[in-house]
Write an enzyme that holds these catalytic residues in place. Structure first.
Site, PDB file in Angstrom:
ATOM      1  N   GLY A 143     -20.963  -2.425  55.650  1.00 50.02           N
ATOM      2  CA  GLY A 143     -19.926  -3.529  56.418  1.00 50.02           C
ATOM      3  C   GLY A 143     -20.348  -4.464  57.335  1.00 50.02           C
ATOM      4  O   GLY A 143     -21.557  -4.739  57.439  1.00 50.02           O
TER       5      GLY A 143
ATOM      6  N   HIS B 286     -20.992 -10.260  54.887  1.00 48.56           N
ATOM      7  CA  HIS B 286     -21.281 -11.451  54.800  1.00 48.56           C
ATOM      8  C   HIS B 286     -21.596 -11.968  53.309  1.00 48.56           C
ATOM      9  O   HIS B 286     -21.267 -11.149  52.449  1.00 48.56           O
ATOM     10  CB  HIS B 286     -22.697 -11.707  55.590  1.00 48.56           C
ATOM     11  CG  HIS B 286     -23.724 -10.951  55.383  1.00 48.56           C
ATOM     12  ND1 HIS B 286     -24.343 -11.004  54.073  1.00 48.56           N
ATOM     13  CD2 HIS B 286     -24.231  -9.944  55.919  1.00 48.56           C
ATOM     14  CE1 HIS B 286     -25.264  -9.933  54.162  1.00 48.56           C
ATOM     15  NE2 HIS B 286     -25.274  -9.247  55.073  1.00 48.56           N
TER      16      HIS B 286
ATOM     17  N   GLY C  84     -23.979 -12.023  51.442  1.00 53.07           N
ATOM     18  CA  GLY C  84     -24.998 -11.355  50.665  1.00 53.07           C
ATOM     19  C   GLY C  84     -24.282 -10.300  50.117  1.00 53.07           C
ATOM     20  O   GLY C  84     -24.361  -9.912  48.662  1.00 53.07           O
ATOM     21  N   HIS C  85     -23.392  -9.789  50.750  1.00 53.61           N
ATOM     22  CA  HIS C  85     -22.496  -8.360  50.244  1.00 53.61           C
ATOM     23  C   HIS C  85     -21.686  -8.993  49.135  1.00 53.61           C
ATOM     24  O   HIS C  85     -21.402  -8.473  48.213  1.00 53.61           O
ATOM     25  CB  HIS C  85     -21.619  -7.721  51.274  1.00 53.61           C
ATOM     26  CG  HIS C  85     -22.653  -7.278  52.574  1.00 53.61           C
ATOM     27  ND1 HIS C  85     -22.526  -7.714  53.762  1.00 53.61           N
ATOM     28  CD2 HIS C  85     -23.362  -6.000  52.560  1.00 53.61           C
ATOM     29  CE1 HIS C  85     -23.241  -6.944  54.710  1.00 53.61           C
ATOM     30  NE2 HIS C  85     -23.817  -6.070  53.707  1.00 53.61           N
TER      31      HIS C  85
ATOM     32  N   GLN D 135     -29.302   7.486  58.233  1.00 49.97           N
ATOM     33  CA  GLN D 135     -30.556   6.530  57.922  1.00 49.97           C
ATOM     34  C   GLN D 135     -31.067   5.990  59.190  1.00 49.97           C
ATOM     35  O   GLN D 135     -31.821   4.930  59.285  1.00 49.97           O
ATOM     36  CB  GLN D 135     -30.074   5.576  56.672  1.00 49.97           C
ATOM     37  CG  GLN D 135     -29.148   4.631  57.218  1.00 49.97           C
ATOM     38  CD  GLN D 135     -28.896   3.827  56.059  1.00 49.97           C
ATOM     39  OE1 GLN D 135     -28.163   4.184  55.246  1.00 49.97           O
ATOM     40  NE2 GLN D 135     -28.999   2.486  55.907  1.00 49.97           N
TER      41      GLN D 135
ATOM     42  N   GLY E 268     -29.047  -5.349  47.063  1.00 47.95           N
ATOM     43  CA  GLY E 268     -29.831  -6.682  47.452  1.00 47.95           C
ATOM     44  C   GLY E 268     -31.352  -6.530  47.474  1.00 47.95           C
ATOM     45  O   GLY E 268     -31.716  -5.471  47.792  1.00 47.95           O
ATOM     46  N   GLN E 269     -31.899  -7.475  46.910  1.00 45.36           N
ATOM     47  CA  GLN E 269     -33.348  -7.762  46.982  1.00 45.36           C
ATOM     48  C   GLN E 269     -33.805  -7.854  48.432  1.00 45.36           C
ATOM     49  O   GLN E 269     -34.958  -7.700  48.804  1.00 45.36           O
ATOM     50  CB  GLN E 269     -33.697  -9.003  46.185  1.00 45.36           C
ATOM     51  CG  GLN E 269     -35.277  -9.088  45.758  1.00 45.36           C
ATOM     52  CD  GLN E 269     -35.568  -8.240  44.675  1.00 45.36           C
ATOM     53  OE1 GLN E 269     -35.070  -8.282  43.573  1.00 45.36           O
ATOM     54  NE2 GLN E 269     -36.523  -7.230  44.854  1.00 45.36           N
TER      55      GLN E 269
ATOM     56  N   ARG F  37     -27.019  -8.040  61.072  1.00 45.68           N
ATOM     57  CA  ARG F  37     -27.568  -7.777  62.534  1.00 45.68           C
ATOM     58  C   ARG F  37     -27.941  -9.308  63.147  1.00 45.68           C
ATOM     59  O   ARG F  37     -28.344  -9.397  64.314  1.00 45.68           O
ATOM     60  CB  ARG F  37     -29.009  -7.264  62.496  1.00 45.68           C
ATOM     61  CG  ARG F  37     -28.657  -5.648  62.192  1.00 45.68           C
ATOM     62  CD  ARG F  37     -30.053  -4.885  62.423  1.00 45.68           C
ATOM     63  NE  ARG F  37     -29.882  -3.444  62.390  1.00 45.68           N
ATOM     64  CZ  ARG F  37     -30.143  -2.446  61.218  1.00 45.68           C
ATOM     65  NH1 ARG F  37     -30.415  -3.166  59.995  1.00 45.68           N
ATOM     66  NH2 ARG F  37     -29.929  -1.360  61.612  1.00 45.68           N
TER      67      ARG F  37
HETATM   68  P1  AMP Z   1     -26.180  -3.356  54.284  1.00 47.14           P
HETATM   69  O1  AMP Z   1     -24.581  -3.648  54.785  1.00 47.14           O
HETATM   70  O2  AMP Z   1     -26.957  -4.165  55.279  1.00 47.14           O
HETATM   71  O3  AMP Z   1     -26.597  -1.868  54.395  1.00 47.14           O
HETATM   72  O4  AMP Z   1     -26.282  -4.070  53.018  1.00 47.14           O
HETATM   73  C1  AMP Z   1     -25.460  -3.591  51.989  1.00 47.14           C
HETATM   74  C2  AMP Z   1     -26.206  -3.966  50.413  1.00 47.14           C
HETATM   75  O5  AMP Z   1     -26.162  -5.559  50.650  1.00 47.14           O
HETATM   76  C3  AMP Z   1     -27.667  -3.680  50.458  1.00 47.14           C
HETATM   77  O6  AMP Z   1     -27.954  -3.703  48.977  1.00 47.14           O
HETATM   78  C4  AMP Z   1     -28.307  -4.896  50.686  1.00 47.14           C
HETATM   79  O7  AMP Z   1     -29.602  -5.105  50.062  1.00 47.14           O
HETATM   80  C5  AMP Z   1     -27.513  -6.240  50.449  1.00 47.14           C
HETATM   81  N1  AMP Z   1     -27.612  -7.281  51.169  1.00 47.14           N
HETATM   82  C6  AMP Z   1     -27.802  -7.526  52.608  1.00 47.14           C
HETATM   83  N2  AMP Z   1     -27.995  -8.737  53.077  1.00 47.14           N
HETATM   84  C7  AMP Z   1     -28.209  -9.138  51.704  1.00 47.14           C
HETATM   85  C8  AMP Z   1     -28.352 -10.674  51.585  1.00 47.14           C
HETATM   86  N3  AMP Z   1     -28.734 -11.677  52.360  1.00 47.14           N
HETATM   87  N4  AMP Z   1     -28.381 -11.205  50.320  1.00 47.14           N
HETATM   88  C9  AMP Z   1     -28.236 -10.093  49.181  1.00 47.14           C
HETATM   89  N5  AMP Z   1     -27.993  -9.013  49.384  1.00 47.14           N
HETATM   90  C10 AMP Z   1     -27.844  -8.609  50.638  1.00 47.14           C
END
Ligand code: AMP
Length: 278
Positions: free
Chosen positions: A31, A34, A36-37, A61, A147-148, A187
Site C-alpha cells: 500500500g 505510487h 511504481g505500483h 517480513q 517490480g525490478q 518510504r
Molecule cells: P511494496 O508496496 O513496496 O511492497 O511494493 C509492491 C510491489 O511494487 C513490489 O513488487 C515492488 O517491487 C513494486 N515496486 C515498488 N516500487 C516500485 C517502483 N518504483 N517501480 C516499479 N515497481 C515498484
C-alpha cells in the site's frame, strides 16, 4: 472496484471469476501507492481479464527493530489510485485474517537470500515467501507482478515458483522513477527535505557503477566514494552479483545494488547490467 477484507469473500470471488473463464493478474503491495505500483496494475490489466491488488503490510517480513508500526498507510487514497489504474479488487486483510494461527510450517529462502538485503535483514525474505505463497493460493492468479525495484525479492519469488511448480507466471515490471532519478518508494515520504535532495545520487551512483562494470572495472570503491561525498545517509551495502542467481560468478547479467539508511528511511535501488549481447 471492490475492497475485500476476508479470505472467505476473496475465495468466493475467485471461484466465480474462474467459473466464467476469467484470467486473474495479482499485484501484491504493502500500500501507500505510487506510480511504481500503478505501472504493475496497468501491465496486469493488459495481460489479464481481472486484476487483484493486495494491500497488506506484512509483519512477517519486518525485523523487530524495523519500521512495521510506522510504515505509511492510507487506505482511502490507495482505493482511489488503485481504482483509477483499473484494479478490480483490492484484497486488504487484517493481520489476524491473514495469520489466524502461528504457522507450523516455514518456508525459507535459499542462497539467494544470503547477500544484499537478505544478509542485512535476517528472515525478511522468509516472511515475503510466506505472504506471497498465501496470496498465490488465495488468489489463484494466472500471472503475478513484481517490480525490478526489489530485484532480490523478484529473483527469490521466481525461484519459489520454479522450484515448487506454482501454476502461475511471474512478470517483471521496470522501476518507475521521479524525474530526478530517485526510485519511487512508499518510504520516500520519510526523507527530510535535505535527504530528498541527496537521494537522486543513489541512482546516479548506480549509473556511474554500470559504466565502470561495462568497462571491465570493479565499481564498488568508486561508488562508495562518490556517495560518501554527496549523501548524509549511511551506506548499508553496495554489491555486485550475477542476476538472477545472485551468486558471485557473473555470467550474462549482473545486478549492481545498494542500500542507504537515512535518518527515518532505508532506501534501496539497483541496476541490471547486460554483459552479453550488448
Ligand atoms: P511494496 O508496496 O513496496 O511492497 O511494493 C509492491 C510491489 O511494487 C513490489 O513488487 C515492488 O517491487 C513494486 N515496486 C515498488 N516500487 C516500485 C517502483 N518504483 N517501480 C516499479 N515497481 C515498484
Amino acid at each position: 472496484m471492490q475492497t475485500i477484507r476476508t479470505v472467505e469473500e476473496l475465495k468466493n470471488w475467485v471461484r466465480e471469476e474462474k467459473k466464467s473463464g476469467q484470467t486473474i493478474g495479482l499485484v501484491p503491495t504493502m500500500g501507500f501507492l505510487h506510480e511504481g505500483h500503478l505501472s504493475l496494475v496497468e501491465k496486469a490489466k493488459q495481460e489479464n481479464d481481472k486484476v487483484v491488488m493486495s494491500i497488506f503490510v506484512n509483519p512477517a517480513q519486518f525485523g523487530p527493530n524495523e519500521d512495521f508500526d510506522r510504515y505509511p498507510r492510507d487506505m482511502e487514497r490507495d482505493q482511489q489510485l488503485a481504482a483509477s489504474a483499473g484494479t478490480d479488487v483490492i484484497f486488504a486483510p487484517s493481520v489476524a485474517e491473514m495469520y489466524p494461527r502461528e504457522s507450523q510450517i516455514s518456508i525459507s529462502a535459499g542462497a539467494q537470500a544470503e547477500v544484499l538485503c537478505g544478509a542485512k535483514r535476517p528472515g525478511h525474505f522468509d516472511g515475503v515467501l510466506k505472504v506471497v505463497t498465501k496470496l498465490f493460493h488465495l488468489t489463484e492468479p494466472n500471472r503475478a507482478y513484481f517490480g525490478q525495484k526489489d530485484a532480490q525479492q523478484l529473483a527469490i519469488i521466481e525461484s519459489l515458483v520454479a522450484d515448487y511448480n506454482f501454476p502461475l507466471e511471474i512478470r517483471r515490471g521496470e522501476t518507475v522513477r521521479e524525474a530526478d532519478g530517485l526510485a519511487k518508494s512508499s518510504r520516500n515520504v520519510y526523507l527530510s527535505e535535505a535527504e530528498r535532495r541527496e537521494a537522486p545520487h543513489l541512482h546516479a551512483a548506480l549509473q556511474l557503477g554500470k559504466q565502470l562494470v561495462l568497462g571491465g572495472e570493479n565499481p564498488l570503491q568508486e561508488m562508495s566514494e562518490y556517495l560518501k561525498e554527496r549523501i548524509s545517509g549511511k551506506i548499508d551495502y553496495i554489491e555486485l552479483h550475477d542476476y538472477p542467481t545472485l551468486s558471485k560468478e557473473i555470467t550474462d547479467e549482473a545486478i549492481l545494488a545498494l542500500a542507504v539508511q537515512f535518518e527515518k528511511a532505508r532506501l534501496i535501488d539497483n541496476v541490471i547490467i547486460k554483459l552479453k549481447g550488448n
